[in-house]
Design a protein around this motif. Structure first.
Motif, mmCIF file in Angstrom:
data_model
loop_
_atom_site.group_PDB
_atom_site.id
_atom_site.type_symbol
_atom_site.label_atom_id
_atom_site.label_comp_id
_atom_site.label_asym_id
_atom_site.label_seq_id
_atom_site.Cartn_x
_atom_site.Cartn_y
_atom_site.Cartn_z
ATOM 1 N N GLY A 1 -39.836 -18.949 -17.513
ATOM 2 C CA GLY A 1 -40.434 -19.318 -16.239
ATOM 3 C C GLY A 1 -39.420 -19.946 -15.322
ATOM 4 N N PRO A 2 -39.520 -19.696 -14.028
ATOM 5 C CA PRO A 2 -38.558 -20.243 -13.069
ATOM 6 C C PRO A 2 -38.861 -21.710 -12.773
ATOM 7 N N ASP A 3 -37.850 -22.399 -12.284
ATOM 8 C CA ASP A 3 -38.079 -23.747 -11.759
ATOM 9 C C ASP A 3 -38.601 -23.646 -10.331
ATOM 10 N N PHE A 4 -39.505 -24.535 -9.984
ATOM 11 C CA PHE A 4 -40.045 -24.576 -8.626
ATOM 12 C C PHE A 4 -40.577 -25.986 -8.377
ATOM 13 N N PRO A 5 -40.753 -26.388 -7.130
ATOM 14 C CA PRO A 5 -41.271 -27.726 -6.834
ATOM 15 C C PRO A 5 -42.681 -27.910 -7.395
ATOM 16 N N VAL A 6 -42.933 -29.090 -7.917
ATOM 17 C CA VAL A 6 -44.259 -29.397 -8.454
ATOM 18 C C VAL A 6 -45.294 -29.337 -7.337
ATOM 19 N N PHE A 7 -46.429 -28.696 -7.646
ATOM 20 C CA PHE A 7 -47.510 -28.513 -6.670
ATOM 21 C C PHE A 7 -48.727 -29.330 -7.108
ATOM 22 N N THR A 8 -49.356 -30.011 -6.157
ATOM 23 C CA THR A 8 -50.549 -30.812 -6.455
ATOM 24 C C THR A 8 -51.599 -30.589 -5.383
ATOM 25 N N GLN A 9 -52.863 -30.474 -5.811
ATOM 26 C CA GLN A 9 -53.964 -30.346 -4.862
ATOM 27 C C GLN A 9 -55.199 -31.017 -5.437
ATOM 28 N N GLU A 10 -55.953 -31.683 -4.589
ATOM 29 C CA GLU A 10 -57.211 -32.307 -4.986
ATOM 30 C C GLU A 10 -58.370 -31.520 -4.404
ATOM 31 N N GLY A 11 -59.516 -31.582 -5.093
ATOM 32 C CA GLY A 11 -60.669 -30.851 -4.607
ATOM 33 C C GLY A 11 -61.953 -31.338 -5.249
ATOM 34 N N ARG A 12 -63.011 -30.603 -4.972
ATOM 35 C CA ARG A 12 -64.333 -30.944 -5.514
ATOM 36 C C ARG A 12 -65.122 -29.657 -5.713
ATOM 37 N N GLU B 1 -66.283 -25.940 -7.198
ATOM 38 C CA GLU B 1 -65.539 -24.698 -7.409
ATOM 39 C C GLU B 1 -64.672 -24.384 -6.206
ATOM 40 N N ASP B 2 -63.426 -23.933 -6.493
ATOM 41 C CA ASP B 2 -62.504 -23.651 -5.398
ATOM 42 C C ASP B 2 -61.396 -22.731 -5.905
ATOM 43 N N ILE B 3 -60.649 -22.130 -4.964
ATOM 44 C CA ILE B 3 -59.480 -21.322 -5.278
ATOM 45 C C ILE B 3 -58.249 -22.075 -4.794
ATOM 46 N N VAL B 4 -57.266 -22.233 -5.674
ATOM 47 C CA VAL B 4 -56.040 -22.971 -5.369
ATOM 48 C C VAL B 4 -54.904 -21.967 -5.211
ATOM 49 N N ARG B 5 -54.208 -22.059 -4.099
ATOM 50 C CA ARG B 5 -53.082 -21.165 -3.812
ATOM 51 C C ARG B 5 -51.791 -21.967 -3.959
ATOM 52 N N GLY C 1 -66.158 -37.027 -14.082
ATOM 53 C CA GLY C 1 -67.528 -36.602 -14.317
ATOM 54 C C GLY C 1 -67.639 -35.791 -15.591
ATOM 55 N N ASP C 2 -68.814 -35.135 -15.739
ATOM 56 C CA ASP C 2 -69.042 -34.365 -16.955
ATOM 57 C C ASP C 2 -69.382 -32.928 -16.604
ATOM 58 N N GLY C 3 -69.710 -32.134 -17.637
ATOM 59 C CA GLY C 3 -70.026 -30.732 -17.435
ATOM 60 C C GLY C 3 -68.836 -29.836 -17.715
ATOM 61 N N HIS C 4 -69.080 -28.534 -17.638
ATOM 62 C CA HIS C 4 -68.058 -27.543 -17.947
ATOM 63 C C HIS C 4 -66.972 -27.519 -16.874
ATOM 64 N N VAL C 5 -65.718 -27.330 -17.320
ATOM 65 C CA VAL C 5 -64.594 -27.189 -16.399
ATOM 66 C C VAL C 5 -63.721 -26.052 -16.908
ATOM 67 N N GLU C 6 -63.199 -25.227 -15.997
ATOM 68 C CA GLU C 6 -62.368 -24.085 -16.388
ATOM 69 C C GLU C 6 -61.406 -23.749 -15.259
ATOM 70 N N VAL C 7 -60.168 -23.389 -15.646
ATOM 71 C CA VAL C 7 -59.150 -22.955 -14.688
ATOM 72 C C VAL C 7 -58.638 -21.599 -15.155
ATOM 73 N N SER C 8 -58.675 -20.600 -14.266
ATOM 74 C CA SER C 8 -58.213 -19.250 -14.600
ATOM 75 C C SER C 8 -57.291 -18.736 -13.511
ATOM 76 N N LYS D 1 -63.280 -24.022 -11.722
ATOM 77 C CA LYS D 1 -64.730 -24.151 -11.835
ATOM 78 C C LYS D 1 -65.022 -25.511 -12.439
ATOM 79 N N ALA D 2 -65.605 -26.386 -11.660
ATOM 80 C CA ALA D 2 -65.838 -27.750 -12.146
ATOM 81 C C ALA D 2 -66.871 -28.444 -11.280
ATOM 82 N N ARG D 3 -67.527 -29.405 -11.899
ATOM 83 C CA ARG D 3 -68.383 -30.315 -11.149
ATOM 84 C C ARG D 3 -67.568 -31.555 -10.790
#
Length: 489
Positions: free
Chosen positions: A286-297, A299-303, A321-328, A368-370
């Motif tokens: 994997g290549p080196d690249f600047p660390v990326f950070t984003q906050e949200g609430r 379900e959302d799509i992160v670019r 919080g609680d409930g199911h969380v998934e990142v794809s 996908k998260a609450r």
């Protein structure tokens, strides 16, 4: 009096009981031990492999004897518990020997060793036998006592006999043999007790198991003494600590996390704090690249605009919080790629996963998260190196690029439905499961072949991985389980 000395015996009621092998001084640096039970016939020998109950075979076929797990008290004592139901013992079985072993460590280094049996129904103390410190020196396996038939009932005898040959030598003395093990390895390579000492002061009750540790945990037996905890501490498995003290890291280990760098609860460096590569993975991972950070609430799509080249990328997620969380990962057709980078159900989830970006534009992730969350994407250069012992809590990804090793896997949890999984992922191959299971505390030893790979841990609680150097073997396979006496759990 329930306390006896070496050579003494005591009548037993014949009711179901729990037997604990206890270490009173189980603090930092004190080796861990493994309990075992052998079911013997009237000749004093086992009838076959099924008559040995130990870390790789945790229950007898009749359910008469079963390993339950361990528990630790606030004062540092650790108890490994077995369940014995004399009513289920086959008529051919005359004796049940209770023993313990320690990998490469003498019992003289394990002070305060004793055996205790309690009623499964009431928790009442039935017998206690303390091993005198002078009785244990260079032995790596030890017979503490035995339950035996007498006049239609059962009695217990305190034995106190050590073996320098470990559990294999002890078991062999009772007729146990692994007939085909020597042949398989060849093909691959082409006296009376001493005078009784004065009766010592009785030790405190053994730390009890939590209620979910075994089928008989019900009623008053579940009540814990005032000075004991009712569940194993949610910390990195203690047995792995003892291994670290007795094993050296393979040559060529990459630098550890630099001193002064803050780390998370998993032991991994906090994202954004690493400014140089801390593992030995080839650059094509994997290549080196600047660390990326984003906050949200929700379900959302992160670019991830900073990650455009092909290769692996590290994904960290913190969700409140609680409930199911998934990142794809999403492909160029907006389809989710399998397997997911991260998934879980824990409250206030924190975990690390991996994605393989195809380099077709910026990396895009579906969350996908609450509730509120924060995602961080980093290059693989931030991954900890597993060329030496690694501890963690929760899901994680590690780097390995060393020689062939046996990898000792340990994990601990207090949840009934917890599932542990360790996977291997090479640059141009699919994921391969090395070990999975839901027992706790869990143990396994798996083989890693030489070469670079990612190690993916999926779990909610504490775990550790410890590499052990091995003699290189041309036919060694990834994930291969070592011979009979190596731990599988």
């Amino acid at each position: 009096m329930t306390q006896i000395i070496k050579g003494g015996n005591l009548p037993m009621s014949g009711e179901p009981m729990r037997v604990a092998v206890v270490r009173r001084a189980a603090g930092p640096g004190v080796p861990e031990i493994d309990p075992a039970a052998l079911l013997l016939d009237d000749s004093g020998k086992v009838r076959g492999r099924s008559d040995l109950v130990f870390y790789n075979q945790r229950a007898h076929a009749t359910s008469a004897v079963e390993l339950l797990g361990n528990a630790r008290s606030e004062d540092g004592r650790t108890a490994d518990w077995l369940e014995i139901d004399p009513g289920r013992v086959e008529p051919e079985v005359e004796r049940i020997v209770i023993a313990a072993s320690s990998e490469g460590v003498a019992f003289g280094e394990i002070p305060g060793l004793y055996l205790e049996a309690v009623s499964s129904a009431t928790g009442e103390r039935m017998v206690v036998y303390s091993v005198d410190d002078d009785d244990a020196t260079t032995e790596t396996a030890y017979v503490l006592g035995e339950f035996y038939r007498r006049d239609g009932g059962w009695k217990f005898r305190a034995v106190g006999q050590g073996y320098d040959s470990g559990l294999p030598g002890l078991a062999e003395d009772y007729g146990f043999a692994v007939e085909d093990e020597a042949e398989a390895e060849a093909e691959e390579a082409d006296a009376g007790p001493p005078p009784a000492p004065a009766l010592p002061e009785a030790p405190p009750p053994a730390p009890p198991l939590p209620a979910a540790a075994g089928p008989a945990a019900a009623g008053p037996a579940a009540a814990a003494p005032a000075n004991a905890v009712t569940a194993p501490a949610p910390a990195v498995p203690a047995e792995a600590g003892s291994e670290a003290a007795g094993s050296e890291a393979p040559a060529g280990a990459a630098p550890a996390v630099p001193a002064g760098v803050p780390v998370s609860k998993s032991g991994a460096p906090l994202l954004g704090t690493i400014t140089r590569r801390i593992n030995s993975l080839p650059t094509d991972f994997g290549p080196d690249f600047p660390v990326f950070t984003q906050e949200g609430r929700g379900e959302d799509i992160v670019r991830v605009e900073t990650a455009t080249a092909a290769g692996f990328a590290v994904v960290d997620l913190v969700r409140l919080g609680d409930g199911h969380v998934e990142v794809s990962r999403l492909n160029h057709r907006n389809r989710e790629q399998s397997p997911s980078a991260l998934r879980g159900w824990a409250e206030d989830f924190t975990g690390r996963g991996i994605v393989d970006h195809d380099g077709n534009g910026p990396l895009r992730l579906r969350v996908k998260a609450r509730g509120e969350w924060k995602i961080t994407v980093s290059p693989v250069s931030v991954l900890r190196d597993a060329s030496e012992r690694v501890e963690g809590v929760g899901s994680d990804v590690l780097a390995y690029s060393g020689p062939a090793v046996d990898l000792a896997v340990r994990y601990r949890n207090s949840k009934d439905d917890a599932w542990f999984e360790l996977e291997s992922l090479r640059r141009s191959a699919s994921r391969r499961t090395l070990h999975s299971g839901d027992r706790w505390p869990g143990r396994s030893t798996v083989a890693l072949t030489r070469g670079a790979r990612l190690l993916i841990v999926s779990y909610d609680s504490a775990w550790s991985l410890t590499p052990r150097e091995v003699t290189p073997h041309p036919n060694r396979r990834e994930g291969e389980i070592p011979p009979f006496w190596r731990r599988l759990r």
